[in-house]
Design an enzyme around this catalytic site. Structure first.
Site, PDB file in Angstrom:
ATOM      1  N   ARG A   1      15.936 -23.304  -7.479  1.00 54.92           N
ATOM      2  CA  ARG A   1      17.363 -23.654  -7.511  1.00 54.92           C
ATOM      3  C   ARG A   1      17.592 -25.045  -8.076  1.00 54.92           C
ATOM      4  O   ARG A   1      18.612 -25.305  -8.726  1.00 54.92           O
ATOM      5  CB  ARG A   1      17.958 -23.555  -6.102  1.00 54.92           C
ATOM      6  CG  ARG A   1      18.184 -22.147  -5.607  1.00 54.92           C
ATOM      7  CD  ARG A   1      18.866 -22.163  -4.255  1.00 54.92           C
ATOM      8  NE  ARG A   1      18.082 -22.884  -3.269  1.00 54.92           N
ATOM      9  CZ  ARG A   1      18.547 -23.310  -2.089  1.00 54.92           C
ATOM     10  NH1 ARG A   1      19.810 -23.094  -1.770  1.00 54.92           N
ATOM     11  NH2 ARG A   1      17.765 -23.940  -1.240  1.00 54.92           N
TER      12      ARG A   1
ATOM     13  N   PRO B   1       9.884 -18.033 -11.311  1.00 57.37           N
ATOM     14  CA  PRO B   1      10.481 -16.789 -11.823  1.00 57.37           C
ATOM     15  C   PRO B   1      11.773 -16.496 -11.070  1.00 57.37           C
ATOM     16  O   PRO B   1      11.764 -16.327  -9.856  1.00 57.37           O
ATOM     17  CB  PRO B   1       9.395 -15.740 -11.540  1.00 57.37           C
ATOM     18  CG  PRO B   1       8.553 -16.321 -10.455  1.00 57.37           C
ATOM     19  CD  PRO B   1       8.617 -17.807 -10.604  1.00 57.37           C
TER      20      PRO B   1
ATOM     21  N   THR C   1      15.173 -14.190 -10.704  1.00 57.13           N
ATOM     22  CA  THR C   1      15.813 -12.927 -11.060  1.00 57.13           C
ATOM     23  C   THR C   1      17.202 -13.187 -11.634  1.00 57.13           C
ATOM     24  O   THR C   1      17.972 -13.972 -11.095  1.00 57.13           O
ATOM     25  CB  THR C   1      15.922 -12.024  -9.822  1.00 57.13           C
ATOM     26  OG1 THR C   1      14.612 -11.850  -9.263  1.00 57.13           O
ATOM     27  CG2 THR C   1      16.488 -10.669 -10.187  1.00 57.13           C
TER      28      THR C   1
ATOM     29  N   GLN D   1       5.734 -11.828 -13.641  1.00 55.43           N
ATOM     30  CA  GLN D   1       5.688 -11.556 -12.204  1.00 55.43           C
ATOM     31  C   GLN D   1       5.935 -10.077 -11.958  1.00 55.43           C
ATOM     32  O   GLN D   1       6.914  -9.508 -12.445  1.00 55.43           O
ATOM     33  CB  GLN D   1       6.721 -12.388 -11.440  1.00 55.43           C
ATOM     34  CG  GLN D   1       6.562 -12.258  -9.927  1.00 55.43           C
ATOM     35  CD  GLN D   1       7.621 -13.036  -9.164  1.00 55.43           C
ATOM     36  OE1 GLN D   1       8.796 -12.693  -9.211  1.00 55.43           O
ATOM     37  NE2 GLN D   1       7.213 -14.076  -8.450  1.00 55.43           N
TER      38      GLN D   1
ATOM     39  N   CYS E   1       9.758 -11.731  -2.175  1.00 58.30           N
ATOM     40  CA  CYS E   1      11.115 -11.210  -2.357  1.00 58.30           C
ATOM     41  C   CYS E   1      11.690 -10.778  -1.007  1.00 58.30           C
ATOM     42  O   CYS E   1      11.094  -9.954  -0.306  1.00 58.30           O
ATOM     43  CB  CYS E   1      11.108 -10.038  -3.329  1.00 58.30           C
ATOM     44  SG  CYS E   1      12.752  -9.382  -3.673  1.00 58.30           S
TER      45      CYS E   1
ATOM     46  N   ASP F   1      13.742 -26.920  -2.113  1.00 63.22           N
ATOM     47  CA  ASP F   1      14.652 -28.060  -1.916  1.00 63.22           C
ATOM     48  C   ASP F   1      14.302 -29.287  -2.756  1.00 63.22           C
ATOM     49  O   ASP F   1      14.581 -30.416  -2.343  1.00 63.22           O
ATOM     50  CB  ASP F   1      14.696 -28.471  -0.434  1.00 63.22           C
ATOM     51  CG  ASP F   1      15.136 -27.341   0.462  1.00 63.22           C
ATOM     52  OD1 ASP F   1      15.763 -26.396  -0.049  1.00 63.22           O
ATOM     53  OD2 ASP F   1      14.835 -27.380   1.676  1.00 63.22           O
TER      54      ASP F   1
ATOM     55  N   LYS G   1       2.917 -15.493  -5.331  1.00 61.14           N
ATOM     56  CA  LYS G   1       4.043 -16.268  -4.825  1.00 61.14           C
ATOM     57  C   LYS G   1       4.499 -15.644  -3.518  1.00 61.14           C
ATOM     58  O   LYS G   1       4.771 -14.444  -3.454  1.00 61.14           O
ATOM     59  CB  LYS G   1       5.205 -16.296  -5.819  1.00 61.14           C
ATOM     60  CG  LYS G   1       6.349 -17.206  -5.401  1.00 61.14           C
ATOM     61  CD  LYS G   1       7.443 -17.261  -6.471  1.00 61.14           C
ATOM     62  CE  LYS G   1       8.517 -18.277  -6.111  1.00 61.14           C
ATOM     63  NZ  LYS G   1       9.266 -17.927  -4.897  1.00 61.14           N
TER      64      LYS G   1
END
Length: 682
Positions: A553, A342, A344, A396, A427, A530, A466
């Site tokens: 990412r 998820p 943002t 989420q 977060c 990563d 998470k």
């Protein structure tokens, strides 16, 4: 003279070649730099950067200041002392434009668009009712093919669509394609909030009977809710409790078995034996509260009634409180699935559709704040929308209070269709952390337990969590939290191998993820951090024993990573294939946000946010040593064609150019700065 001039030319060329060779070696051998084939290096930018660094170093040494080089792109201005800021976190002061600033100069009334006689405001309407006036000020159409019309046979935006020429007649009437359009067809997007529920939420009239039972059991029901519940005891039996002290029993002014407490400045009424199990009907009294000790009898009672030997006391185990009948709990197999994190802002529905088409198994909506959902905010509920292609989909939720989280769980369970609900305990941003949510909830186990057990009691679908390794880099404690989550009934934990303090700096700690995976067994644990190639995925999957992998990412930089992992190959994707992905995103965005001017500009904005990550991809054919590593920054390079070079640019203006190829020219007042800074690429 001509011979001397002719003789000097090769010498200059040789010196230039030597400079380039030395520069290439210094650039490619520098720590933290991704190795690029020398024939693709952009010598003009590298030489310019080299000269700028040399002059900066000279000036710094002369003035005694520390060295500081400029970033690769110029989105970060220097500060007052002339030094370049370190790229870190978010661009909090980036320009913000309201949607109304990017709309048409003359806006046609939505009601008038459907039916000229349906607008109830008439002459008082703030929108235009003149088609001629609107068309005279409407921007030019972007293209001659409307994706919404071609897909569904009808475009609901009519003449306001920026592709209106293909589905309007000479009288500006909307045309329907009967071969495609079907009035009985189900919408492709679900989880819309019903208007009556939204109205009751805004008026605070929505009832939460199941979660109120749970909150009464743990002493978290507010006075307003208690007074409106018929099952709550008399107001005359209320007594106050110091909110700073543990839950204790107090003198009862009323008669009978009624007891009342006040927790966190809120008065509560409870009645022994009246609180029942939320799902399976097993009764438990207020003394049988999870994680709370049984209160002692009031001091003014001379002969308290002795407790029966079979009556449970003290802390209550999971077997005693709030369990679901097995048939009510939906089963979901998570193992060996590829999970799109998820995300943002950038993890919107059109982007999830792109990743779903490239091999993602599990998708999840963007983080939604629980308090905003309970207020019926349309912008927050929009984050929960689900496309029909998302076969395994979750939402989420972020919050810090058992009252809010249990209420929103009951609301979602009865309102929308999801396969699981995820709690955000990772977060790192200050706005959430300072309110006790996100990473802060990890350090408050009692509150965390109440949140988790309350949500599990309200949901018919699995609850997942998470989280990060901890709050501080040197003090990870997820290893101690994971077993509790397993015992509380959580179905899956996803662990990001960084702490809140690290944010996205340094490498993810996969050794720590491996330890947590062992501690979580038999509960599945997914690893995150990563992963940018199938080799990274294989290495982490085999060495850590995690049940699956989550991509964040890595999926933003190369959404086809799911295909690479499943097919076990490096995909040397061409620039035209990548551009087709952008085209798919624009089509999905126009279908989701609308094909009018406002929808076009919203699609453009979210596309640019994605491009702020997508430009970091380095093609496999350009790399000297594949695969690309997420923590290594590439030097300036040129692509194998002009489009590939443009897509590798870190300049915001070039991203806008790419968007204009698909969505037409940007408005004159349009400006953009990405939300996230490229910290590892400076």
């Amino acid at each position: 003279m001509e011979q001397e001039g002719g003789a000097e030319a090769p010498t200059v060329a040789k010196e230039t070649s030597q400079v380039e060779k030395e520069l290439a070696e210094s650039v490619l051998n520098a720590p933290g730099v991704l190795r690029i084939k020398k024939e693709f290096l952009d010598w003009n930018k590298l030489l310019k950067t080299h000269h700028n660094q040399s002059s900066t170093e000279g000036g710094s040494q002369a003035s005694g200041e520390s060295d500081k080089t400029s970033p690769q792109d110029e989105t970060e201005p220097p500060n007052k002392k002339g030094k370049w800021k370190k790229a870190k976190g978010q661009n909090k002061r980036r320009p913000h434009q309201k949607p109304s600033e990017l709309c048409d100069a003359v806006r046609l009334c939505p009601s008038f668009l459907k039916d000229p006689d349906s607008c109830k405001f008439g002459d008082r309407c703030r929108f235009s009712h003149s088609v001629e006036e609107y068309l005279a000020n409407k921007p030019a159409d972007i293209g001659d093919r409307c994706y919404v019309y071609d897909t569904h046979g009808r475009c609901p935006f009519g003449i306001t669509c920026r592709f209106a020429k293909c589905h309007t007649d000479d009288q500006n009437q909307n045309v329907v394609n009967p071969a495609v359009y079907s009035p009985e067809a189900k919408p492709t997007t679900s989880n819309q909030i019903p208007k009556d529920i939204q109205t009751s939420l805004r008026k605070k009239q929505f009832k939460f009977p199941k979660s109120d039972q749970y909150l009464r059991a743990i002493g978290k029901l507010s006075t307003a809710q208690a007074s409106s519940d018929d099952n709550v005891g008399n107001k005359s039996s209320e007594a106050k409790v110091n909110p700073r002290t543990p839950l204790e029993s107090r003198d009862d002014e009323g008669s009978g078995n009624n007891s009342a407490t006040v927790v966190n400045d809120v008065q509560l009424n409870t009645q022994d034996g009246e609180v029942s199990n939320i799902r399976n009907g097993n009764d438990f009294s207020t003394q049988e509260v999870q994680g709370c000790e049984a209160p002692s009898p009031p001091s003014n009672v001379e002969n308290p009634v002795p407790m029966d030997a079979n009556t449970p006391s003290g802390s209550v185990t999971d077997e005693d409180a709030i369990k679901l009948i097995p048939r009510e709990r939906k089963k979901l197999e998570f193992a060996d699935k590829l999970y799109l994190a998820p995300l943002t802002t950038v993890g919107n529905l059109p982007f999830r559709r792109v990743c779903k088409g490239l091999g993602a198994d599990i998708t999840c909506g963007e983080m939604a704040m629980a308090s905003n959902l309970l207020q019926g905010q349309s912008s927050e509920w929009a984050l929960l929308k689900r496309h029909q292609s998302e076969d395994i989909f979750g939402v989420q939720i972020c919050g810090s209070h058992p009252e809010v989280m249990s209420h929103v769980s009951e609301l979602l369970n009865d309102t929308i269709s999801v396969d699981f609900v995820d709690v955000n305990v990772g977060c790192p941003i200050d706005l959430v952390f300072k309110r006790g949510g996100g990473c802060a909830l990890m350090g408050r186990l009692t509150k965390f337990e109440q949140v988790v057990k309350g949500m599990i009691g309200m949901l018919d679908v699995p609850l997942t969590v998470k989280m990060r390794t901890g709050i501080y880099e040197e003090k990870p404690f997820a290893y101690r939290v994971v077993p509790h989550l397993r015992d509380w009934g959580v179905s899956l934990v996803t662990l990001h191998g960084r702490s809140r303090e690290q944010r996205y700096t340094k490498l993810a700690d996969w050794d720590y993820i491996s330890e947590c995976a062992k501690a979580a067994s038999p509960m599945p644990l997914f690893g995150n951090g990563d992963i940018l190639s199938f080799e990274d995925a294989n290495r982490h999957r085999q060495s850590t024993g995690v049940a699956g992998l989550m991509m964040a990412r890595g999926a933003l930089i190369k959404p086809w990573i799911f295909t690479e992992i499943k097919e076990q190959r490096h995909w040397d994707i061409s620039s035209h294939e990548r551009f087709q992905m952008l085209k798919d995103f624009s089509n999905y965005g126009l279908e989701h946000w609308g094909s009018d001017t406002q929808g076009v500009e919203k699609t453009r904005r979210f596309m640019l946010e994605w491009l702020s990550f997508l430009f970091r991809y380095v093609p496999v054919g350009v790399l000297e040593q594949p695969p690309q590593k997420i923590n290594l920054r590439p030097p300036y390079f040129v692509g194998r064609d002009d489009l590939e070079t443009l897509m590798a640019s870190g300049n915001c203006a070039d991203w806008v150019r790419l968007s204009e190829m698909l969505l037409g020219s940007a408005p004159a007042n349009f400006n953009f700065l990405p939300k996230h800074k490229a910290n590892s690429y400076r």
